[in-house]
Write a protein that holds these residues in place. Structure first.
Motif, PDB file in Angstrom:
ATOM      1  N   VAL A  30       0.855  -1.182   0.000  1.00  0.00           N
ATOM      2  CA  VAL A  30       0.000   0.000   0.000  1.00  0.00           C
ATOM      3  C   VAL A  30       0.894   1.237   0.000  1.00  0.00           C
ATOM      4  O   VAL A  30       1.862   1.323   0.761  1.00  0.00           O
ATOM      5  N   LEU A  31       0.606   2.157  -0.923  1.00  0.00           N
ATOM      6  CA  LEU A  31       1.442   3.337  -1.155  1.00  0.00           C
ATOM      7  C   LEU A  31       0.725   4.604  -0.711  1.00  0.00           C
ATOM      8  O   LEU A  31      -0.364   4.924  -1.214  1.00  0.00           O
ATOM      9  N   GLU A  32       1.335   5.307   0.240  1.00  0.00           N
ATOM     10  CA  GLU A  32       0.730   6.501   0.827  1.00  0.00           C
ATOM     11  C   GLU A  32       1.201   7.758   0.117  1.00  0.00           C
ATOM     12  O   GLU A  32       2.364   7.868  -0.257  1.00  0.00           O
ATOM     13  N   TYR A  33       0.313   8.711  -0.072  1.00  0.00           N
ATOM     14  CA  TYR A  33       0.676   9.988  -0.691  1.00  0.00           C
ATOM     15  C   TYR A  33       0.575  11.107   0.347  1.00  0.00           C
ATOM     16  O   TYR A  33      -0.044  10.933   1.396  1.00  0.00           O
ATOM     17  N   THR A  86       6.828  17.006  -4.308  1.00  0.00           N
ATOM     18  CA  THR A  86       6.812  15.730  -3.596  1.00  0.00           C
ATOM     19  C   THR A  86       6.546  14.651  -4.637  1.00  0.00           C
ATOM     20  O   THR A  86       5.688  14.827  -5.504  1.00  0.00           O
ATOM     21  N   ASP A  87       7.280  13.533  -4.565  1.00  0.00           N
ATOM     22  CA  ASP A  87       7.201  12.555  -5.653  1.00  0.00           C
ATOM     23  C   ASP A  87       5.927  11.724  -5.634  1.00  0.00           C
ATOM     24  O   ASP A  87       5.509  11.222  -6.670  1.00  0.00           O
ATOM     25  N   VAL A  88       5.296  11.550  -4.494  1.00  0.00           N
ATOM     26  CA  VAL A  88       3.956  10.941  -4.415  1.00  0.00           C
ATOM     27  C   VAL A  88       3.065  11.922  -3.656  1.00  0.00           C
ATOM     28  O   VAL A  88       2.813  11.764  -2.468  1.00  0.00           O
ATOM     29  N   PRO A  89       2.613  12.976  -4.349  1.00  0.00           N
ATOM     30  CA  PRO A  89       1.913  14.089  -3.673  1.00  0.00           C
ATOM     31  C   PRO A  89       0.413  13.928  -3.561  1.00  0.00           C
ATOM     32  O   PRO A  89      -0.215  14.602  -2.741  1.00  0.00           O
ATOM     33  N   ASP A  90      -0.162  13.039  -4.380  1.00  0.00           N
ATOM     34  CA  ASP A  90      -1.628  12.980  -4.400  1.00  0.00           C
ATOM     35  C   ASP A  90      -2.139  11.605  -4.785  1.00  0.00           C
ATOM     36  O   ASP A  90      -1.361  10.734  -5.197  1.00  0.00           O
ATOM     37  N   TRP A  91      -3.418  11.430  -4.646  1.00  0.00           N
ATOM     38  CA  TRP A  91      -4.011  10.100  -4.871  1.00  0.00           C
ATOM     39  C   TRP A  91      -3.808   9.631  -6.301  1.00  0.00           C
ATOM     40  O   TRP A  91      -3.606   8.440  -6.555  1.00  0.00           O
ATOM     41  N   GLY A  92      -3.809  10.584  -7.228  1.00  0.00           N
ATOM     42  CA  GLY A  92      -3.644  10.210  -8.631  1.00  0.00           C
ATOM     43  C   GLY A  92      -2.281   9.610  -8.901  1.00  0.00           C
ATOM     44  O   GLY A  92      -2.153   8.574  -9.580  1.00  0.00           O
TER      45      GLY A  92
END
Ligand code: LRH
Ligand code: MN
Length: 387
Positions: A176-179, A189-195
């Motif tokens: 599971v990957l959190e943003y 930020t490299d994983v900034p949002d749900w998309g």
């Protein structure tokens, strides 16, 4: 839903607790210690088990590596079993190593990326040793100034690193990957949002899902809309519940915005995702910087439970009728009626049915547990983020 169905759904609800909520935490300004704070993961589990003992719905504890490093994970899992809880998600930590200053899974140096990938191999070993089936990733990776690094290259490196980690999983494991929209990086930020998280999960495979931390959105974000979209894709893997007034405050779930928590739980109920086999893990991710930690967790669990009960009480037929008729006020009224319903008597009755004290907070306070651990836990290093 009639009351019997509501109670049946509530009886099945479970909320996973974060081991780190029982240790010391704070801000860059100060981390306050507390008498009786756990010194190791065994004591953290003992404290977490108190929350399950009095609420009846918190049977899992999530670990964070290396904060919860022990020599013998079999012994830790046995200790958990003795306490009537199990080990939940295993959280990796990519935010405290010097090498990760300019990135971890996205770093330009393949040696640094390899180190970050290897850390996940270690976390997966912990999953195997504790019976956990979920690997949870949040990466602080990002940049502070435009031009500092190539945004596209970082995404390509991230995708490659995530593929390497995904390949390490056993067939019954999930990733599971959190943003999070900012912090500790303040430009990109490299994983900034749900998309972005969803796109990486879709690229990885069926067993990769998105973590929605309620404190990780820009102010004004309609979080329940994101919940709907992720559920429609079958890619909502977990929640990190907490609440906030400003940024990633990590306050008690439902404390700052109980109405938002209700709206989120309504979309969960509406999409039939409350069921234990829905694949959505409901977890708390909080820091009790000034309040007592075990009571803080008890309050948070019962806040989520209250929001869930209210969501289950929404008269769905009346709501749909009003929605279909375009009767805006009537529809909103049906929704707000459930929110304004005092569900505390219903939950007190449910606890009695479950053989629990109707008031978990009062029962815990009366147990004298806090005074006991304050007296027993003398010496040693109180657990914290070690930042
Ligand atoms: C990052 C985060 C993440 C955890 C950490 C303790 O802000 O929400 O879920 O690893 O807090
Ligand atoms: Mn989180």
């Amino acid at each position: 839903m009639n009351e019997t169905q509501v109670l049946a759904a509530l009886r099945e609800q479970t909320i996973e607790l974060p081991s780190w909520a029982f240790g010391n935490s704070g801000t860059r300004f100060k981390v306050f210690g507390t008498p009786g704070t756990p010194r190791d993961p065994f004591e953290k589990l003992s404290d977490a088990a108190q929350v399950h003992r009095y609420t009846g719905i918190a049977p899992r504890v999530s670990l964070h590596i290396p904060w919860d490093l022990v020599d013998d994970y079999g012994k830790l899992a046995a200790h958990a079993a003795d306490l009537g809880v199990t080990i939940g998600m295993i959280n990796s930590n990519l935010f405290q190593d010097d090498e990760y200053k300019l990135g971890s899974l996205t770093h330009t140096d393949p040696k640094v990326r390899a180190k970050a990938v290897a850390h996940h191999a270690q976390c997966i070993d912990v999953m195997r040793a504790t019976g956990s089936k979920e690997l949870k990733l949040w990466l602080p990776d990002g940049t502070n100034y435009p031009g500092q690094d190539d945004l596209r290259d970082r995404q390509d490196r991230l995708a490659e690193s995530l593929q390497q980690i995904y390949a390490l999983l056993d067939d019954d494991h999930r990733l599971v990957l959190e943003y999070k929209f900012f912090e500790p990086a303040f430009y990109s930020t490299d994983v900034p949002d749900w998309g972005t998280s969803l796109l990486h999960c879709l690229a990885l495979g069926e067993r990769a899902k998105v973590v929605l931390d309620t404190g990780h959105h820009a102010p004004g974000t309609n979080i329940e809309f994101i919940v709907v979209q992720l559920l429609r894709q079958g890619r909502l893997g977990a929640f990190d519940f907490n609440s906030r007034f400003y940024a990633d405050d990590d306050l008690m779930a439902g404390a700052a915005d109980p109405f938002q928590l209700f709206r989120i739980m309504y979309e969960i109920v509406r999409s039939d995702a409350l069921r234990p086999d829905s694949g959505v893990n409901f977890m708390l991710d909080q820091c009790h910087n000034v309040e007592d930690k075990i009571p803080g967790q008890i309050r948070s669990v019962t806040n989520v439970q209250q929001a869930t009960a209210k969501a289950l009480l929404v008269d769905r037929d009346a709501l749909r009728t009003a929605q279909q008729a375009g009767d805006v006020l009537a529809a909103n009224d049906v929704f707000m009626d459930a929110y304004h319903t005092d569900v505390r008597p219903l939950l007190a009755g449910l606890r009695e049915e479950m053989g629990l004290d109707p008031d978990p907070m009062a029962a815990f306070k009366a147990s004298g547990y806090l005074a006991r651990i304050a007296a027993d836990r003398i010496g040693g290093q109180q657990a914290g983020w070690g930042a």
